[in-house]
Design an enzyme around this catalytic site. Structure first.
Site, PDB file in Angstrom:
ATOM      1  N   SER A 119      55.279  55.867  25.587  1.00 48.27           N
ATOM      2  CA  SER A 119      55.577  55.479  24.210  1.00 48.27           C
ATOM      3  C   SER A 119      57.057  55.578  23.861  1.00 48.27           C
ATOM      4  O   SER A 119      57.888  54.912  24.461  1.00 48.27           O
ATOM      5  CB  SER A 119      54.742  56.328  23.266  1.00 48.27           C
ATOM      6  OG  SER A 119      54.854  55.844  21.963  1.00 48.27           O
ATOM      7  N   HIS A 120      57.384  56.472  22.933  1.00 49.41           N
ATOM      8  CA  HIS A 120      58.759  56.556  22.413  1.00 49.41           C
ATOM      9  C   HIS A 120      59.680  57.387  23.315  1.00 49.41           C
ATOM     10  O   HIS A 120      60.872  57.460  23.068  1.00 49.41           O
ATOM     11  CB  HIS A 120      58.728  57.182  21.022  1.00 49.41           C
ATOM     12  CG  HIS A 120      58.001  58.497  21.007  1.00 49.41           C
ATOM     13  ND1 HIS A 120      56.642  58.584  21.165  1.00 49.41           N
ATOM     14  CD2 HIS A 120      58.456  59.756  20.899  1.00 49.41           C
ATOM     15  CE1 HIS A 120      56.285  59.854  21.136  1.00 49.41           C
ATOM     16  NE2 HIS A 120      57.361  60.597  20.976  1.00 49.41           N
ATOM     17  N   ASP A 284      58.170  50.684  18.874  1.00 51.17           N
ATOM     18  CA  ASP A 284      58.529  51.673  19.895  1.00 51.17           C
ATOM     19  C   ASP A 284      58.283  51.162  21.310  1.00 51.17           C
ATOM     20  O   ASP A 284      57.989  49.986  21.521  1.00 51.17           O
ATOM     21  CB  ASP A 284      57.770  52.985  19.640  1.00 51.17           C
ATOM     22  CG  ASP A 284      56.286  52.856  19.945  1.00 51.17           C
ATOM     23  OD1 ASP A 284      55.766  51.718  19.892  1.00 51.17           O
ATOM     24  OD2 ASP A 284      55.644  53.872  20.247  1.00 51.17           O
ATOM     25  N   ASP A 286      55.875  51.272  23.511  1.00 47.36           N
ATOM     26  CA  ASP A 286      54.633  50.567  23.834  1.00 47.36           C
ATOM     27  C   ASP A 286      54.116  49.704  22.682  1.00 47.36           C
ATOM     28  O   ASP A 286      52.985  49.208  22.742  1.00 47.36           O
ATOM     29  CB  ASP A 286      53.552  51.555  24.305  1.00 47.36           C
ATOM     30  CG  ASP A 286      53.217  52.602  23.268  1.00 47.36           C
ATOM     31  OD1 ASP A 286      54.083  52.908  22.427  1.00 47.36           O
ATOM     32  OD2 ASP A 286      52.079  53.118  23.283  1.00 47.36           O
ATOM     33  N   ASP A 288      53.213  50.270  19.551  1.00 52.84           N
ATOM     34  CA  ASP A 288      52.172  50.649  18.588  1.00 52.84           C
ATOM     35  C   ASP A 288      52.719  51.245  17.296  1.00 52.84           C
ATOM     36  O   ASP A 288      51.985  51.420  16.335  1.00 52.84           O
ATOM     37  CB  ASP A 288      51.116  51.573  19.232  1.00 52.84           C
ATOM     38  CG  ASP A 288      51.698  52.832  19.829  1.00 52.84           C
ATOM     39  OD1 ASP A 288      52.925  53.014  19.773  1.00 52.84           O
ATOM     40  OD2 ASP A 288      50.909  53.639  20.370  1.00 52.84           O
ATOM     41  N   ARG A 289      54.011  51.586  17.275  1.00 54.50           N
ATOM     42  CA  ARG A 289      54.576  52.125  16.034  1.00 54.50           C
ATOM     43  C   ARG A 289      55.438  51.091  15.343  1.00 54.50           C
ATOM     44  O   ARG A 289      55.909  50.146  15.979  1.00 54.50           O
ATOM     45  CB  ARG A 289      55.485  53.311  16.333  1.00 54.50           C
ATOM     46  CG  ARG A 289      54.800  54.429  16.979  1.00 54.50           C
ATOM     47  CD  ARG A 289      55.806  55.514  17.184  1.00 54.50           C
ATOM     48  NE  ARG A 289      55.175  56.589  17.918  1.00 54.50           N
ATOM     49  CZ  ARG A 289      55.523  57.851  17.794  1.00 54.50           C
ATOM     50  NH1 ARG A 289      56.500  58.177  16.984  1.00 54.50           N
ATOM     51  NH2 ARG A 289      54.900  58.756  18.483  1.00 54.50           N
ATOM     52  N   LYS A 383      47.000  52.107  17.029  1.00 54.58           N
ATOM     53  CA  LYS A 383      47.950  51.756  16.000  1.00 54.58           C
ATOM     54  C   LYS A 383      48.689  50.513  16.460  1.00 54.58           C
ATOM     55  O   LYS A 383      48.733  50.223  17.652  1.00 54.58           O
ATOM     56  CB  LYS A 383      48.885  52.915  15.684  1.00 54.58           C
ATOM     57  CG  LYS A 383      49.614  53.557  16.842  1.00 54.58           C
ATOM     58  CD  LYS A 383      50.352  54.798  16.330  1.00 54.58           C
ATOM     59  CE  LYS A 383      51.096  55.517  17.427  1.00 54.58           C
ATOM     60  NZ  LYS A 383      50.234  56.394  18.232  1.00 54.58           N
TER      61      LYS A 383
HETATM   62  C1  VG1 Z   1      53.334  62.102  18.334  1.00 55.70           C
HETATM   63  C2  VG1 Z   1      53.077  61.807  16.871  1.00 55.70           C
HETATM   64  C3  VG1 Z   1      51.629  61.391  16.672  1.00 55.70           C
HETATM   65  C4  VG1 Z   1      51.311  60.192  17.572  1.00 55.70           C
HETATM   66  C5  VG1 Z   1      51.642  60.531  19.011  1.00 55.70           C
HETATM   67  C6  VG1 Z   1      51.454  59.361  19.938  1.00 55.70           C
HETATM   68  O1  VG1 Z   1      52.523  63.187  18.759  1.00 55.70           O
HETATM   69  O2  VG1 Z   1      53.376  62.930  16.074  1.00 55.70           O
HETATM   70  O3  VG1 Z   1      51.422  61.091  15.312  1.00 55.70           O
HETATM   71  O4  VG1 Z   1      49.952  59.843  17.482  1.00 55.70           O
HETATM   72  O5  VG1 Z   1      53.008  60.959  19.116  1.00 55.70           O
HETATM   73  O6  VG1 Z   1      52.251  58.307  19.522  1.00 55.70           O
HETATM   74  P1  VG1 Z   1      53.073  64.678  18.897  1.00 55.70           P
HETATM   75  O7  VG1 Z   1      51.928  65.469  19.484  1.00 55.70           O
HETATM   76  O8  VG1 Z   1      54.287  64.609  19.755  1.00 55.70           O
HETATM   77  O9  VG1 Z   1      53.429  65.102  17.509  1.00 55.70           O
HETATM   78  V1  VG1 Z   1      52.855  57.207  20.604  1.00 55.70           V
HETATM   79  O10 VG1 Z   1      53.439  56.005  19.789  1.00 55.70           O
HETATM   80  O11 VG1 Z   1      52.231  57.611  21.930  1.00 55.70           O
HETATM   81  O12 VG1 Z   1      52.329  56.243  20.961  1.00 55.70           O
HETATM   82 CO    CO Z   2      53.824  54.404  20.959  1.00 62.05          CO
END
Ligand code: VG1
Ligand code: CO
Length: 550
Positions: A119-120, A284, A286, A288-289, A383
């Site tokens: 992801s991010h 982001d 992947d 989804d954000r 998302k």
């Molecule tokens: C973070 C965010 C959470 C989100 C998760 C995955 O988790 O706070 O809201 O669902 O990332 O997002 P954490 O445990 O680091 O707070 V991502 O865009 O994988 O896709």
């Molecule tokens: Co993501």
């Protein structure tokens, strides 16, 4: 684990790893860890063992294009064939955004999919890689499944694979290996079609055709570039170049593919600059954000969820009404106020999209979101960054108002929930856990005490009982409610790969029309002091200020 039905399948001896417990969203580690012999293979075999039998089933595979994506896909394909799958759908070039993977799983009635993404988190040989399994509903595996996968990894002794050359990922094609048909599919078209079926594309086209509405989408060199170009530039007629940083790169151009004011600075400069753009958006790694910006105007993701909910009736896909909404616990209570006004239920879930799945499947909610720039609906089970952007564009096209006016009107009607999140990244893990443990130990005695002059009304360690299957999830963050209406939440991240990341969430409600335009950190200044006073953040983390404020 049997190889009877796959002629060329071979058993490969391996040794179990003890650190393959999935976090908030799959297993995330440094690339170097994933490159250890057997590391990726063990996890994939654990997934296959958990969902066995795989024989005759259909699997979707794709990722966000980061470093090691292509190599991992080749490994997974060989293993999936050896484990008996009869059909594998792979995104061309190894690409599938998280929402597109969810869409493809559902559309093709696959038994699930493997999504490769961190992801991010940054990408590259010294950065992060990740893998997660999504089930047949297209959503992240629920905790029961991730726990079972983790148990499998602990006793892994062998995995199944075949001897086969790498397959060509860049051409759309149908191949056959042993019993298994492998389709290299267009990663964008199914998803783009779904978006077109949900929103009023002709109203949005007219908005963009006027020429006086200027839009910029920053794909941050991550997976959404091709999706944004197809939808915004091709199908909606935004000028070529409206999508910036639109080619996915294995290292995201050296950046941090996290759509917030800090990391999406190129976009921020365009909407805040002189003669700023009317609309800016980013997504982001992947896809989804989302972050959505108006001309020199930032929309907090918690407000975004509330505003989308309040205006859903203006969008074709939701014109018939919405069943309910959900937000993750740390997300501000802005959407709760809208749900109350609409007389629909509002659920509070632990952090992570996997907790929305049951509510969506059961038809209890239509929209849901998290403070971390994640918003989505029942159209898929993830998302969805571009979906949120299109939702906003559709609203602007119908309401014929700039972003700032839509948000301000919302605050006037419902009041404003000031919200901020303070992240302390890569802090010493033992100290961070000690801080949380000490807070937990104090919970029972906090109520009635004053910190920085503000009285605590109640406190707890958040736990959740899923209203659909009654599964219980504990220890999801310490919540402290204050007499002034404020709330502070402390929790440790479940997605980091280095030390611990402490997240402190602060929110406070304001309904006085004269006080709706304060600077957020100022409006929450008192709460920030309470947080320090109650938890001793400086003492435990050794930091004097957060690394990232959103
Ligand atoms: C973070 C965010 C959470 C989100 C998760 C995955 O988790 O706070 O809201 O669902 O990332 O997002 P954490 O445990 O680091 O707070 V991502 O865009 O994988 O896709
Ligand atoms: Co993501």
């Amino acid at each position: 684990m049997t190889t009877e039905h796959v002629k060329k399948a071979k058993h490969v001896k391996t040794q179990a790893f003890t650190d393959q417990k999935p976090g908030t969203s799959g297993l995330r580690k440094k690339v170097k860890q994933f490159q250890q012999p057997g590391y990726l293979e063990n996890f994939v075999q654990a997934v296959f063992n958990t969902i066995a039998p795989c024989k005759g089933k259909k699997l979707v595979v794709g990722g966000d294009g980061r470093f090691y994506n292509r190599e991992a896909i080749q490994v997974i394909i060989r293993m999936a064939v050896a484990n008996g799958f009869s059909h594998i759908l792979v995104g061309q070039g190894g690409i599938l955004s998280t929402p597109a993977a969810s869409c493809v799983i559902r559309k093709n009635q696959a038994c699930g999919g493997i999504i490769l993404s961190a992801s991010h988190n940054p990408g590259g040989p010294d950065e992060d890689f990740g893998i997660k399994f999504n089930g047949e509903n297209g959503g992240p595996a629920p905790e029961k499944l991730t726990d079972a996968i983790f148990q499998q990894t602990l006793s892994m002794e062998q995995y199944l694979s075949i001897d086969a050359d790498d397959i060509e990922l860049d051409q759309l094609a149908t191949l056959q290996i042993e019993q298994c048909q492998i389709d290299i599919i267009d990663p964008v078209s199914d998803y783009a079609d779904l978006m077109e079926s949900m929103f009023d594309f002709s109203a949005m086209k007219s908005l963009l055709a006027k020429g006086d509405f200027r839009l910029c989408f920053d794909a941050m060199h991550a997976v959404n570039g091709p999706y944004a170009k197809e939808i915004l530039e091709k199908r909606l007629g935004a000028p070529a170049g409206a999508v910036i940083n639109g080619v996915p790169l294995t290292d995201f151009g050296g950046g941090h593919p996290d759509p917030n004011l800090v990391h999406a600075h190129e976009l921020v400069d365009l909407v805040y600059g002189e003669d700023g753009f009317d609309f800016g958006a980013a997504s982001d790694g992947d896809g989804d954000r989302n972050m959505v910006l108006g001309k020199a105007f930032y929309i907090n993701p918690c407000d975004s969820l509330a505003i989308l909910t309040a205006n859903a009736n203006l969008i074709p896909a939701y014109a018939k009404g919405i069943a309910g909404v959900a937000r993750s616990m740390p997300t501000s209570r802005a959407v709760d106020r809208v749900a109350e006004a609409l007389n629909i239920p509002c659920f509070e879930t632990p952090t992570g999209w996997k907790f929305f799945g049951n509510l969506l499947d059961a038809g209890k909610i239509t929209l849901c979101g998290e403070e971390s720039f994640g918003t989505g609906s029942d159209h898929i089970r993830e998302k969805d960054g571009l979906w949120a952007v299109l939702f906003w564009l559709n609203l602007i096209a119908v309401k014929k108002q700039p972003v700032s006016e839509i948000v301000r009107n919302h605050w006037m009607q419902y009041g404003r929930d000031y919200f901020t999140r303070h992240d302390y990244e890569a802090v010493d893990s033992a100290n961070a856990h000690e801080m949380i443990n000490q807070l937990k130990a104090k919970i029972a005695t906090l109520s009635g005490q004053e910190f920085a002059g503000v009285k605590v009304t109640s406190a707890d360690d958040f736990q959740y009982i899923d209203p659909v299957d009654n599964s219980k999830t504990t220890a999801q963050g310490v919540r402290i409610y204050l007499e002034n209406g404020g709330r502070i939440v402390f929790r440790l991240s479940g997605t980091g790969t280095q030390g611990a990341t402490l997240r402190v969430y602060l929110d406070c409600y304001q309904k006085d029309p004269a006080l709706l335009e304060q600077e957020t950190q100022q409006a929450l200044g008192e709460l920030i002091q309470v947080a320090e006073s109650v938890a001793g953040i400086k003492q435990f983390t050794g930091r004097t200020k957060p690394d990232v404020i959103t």
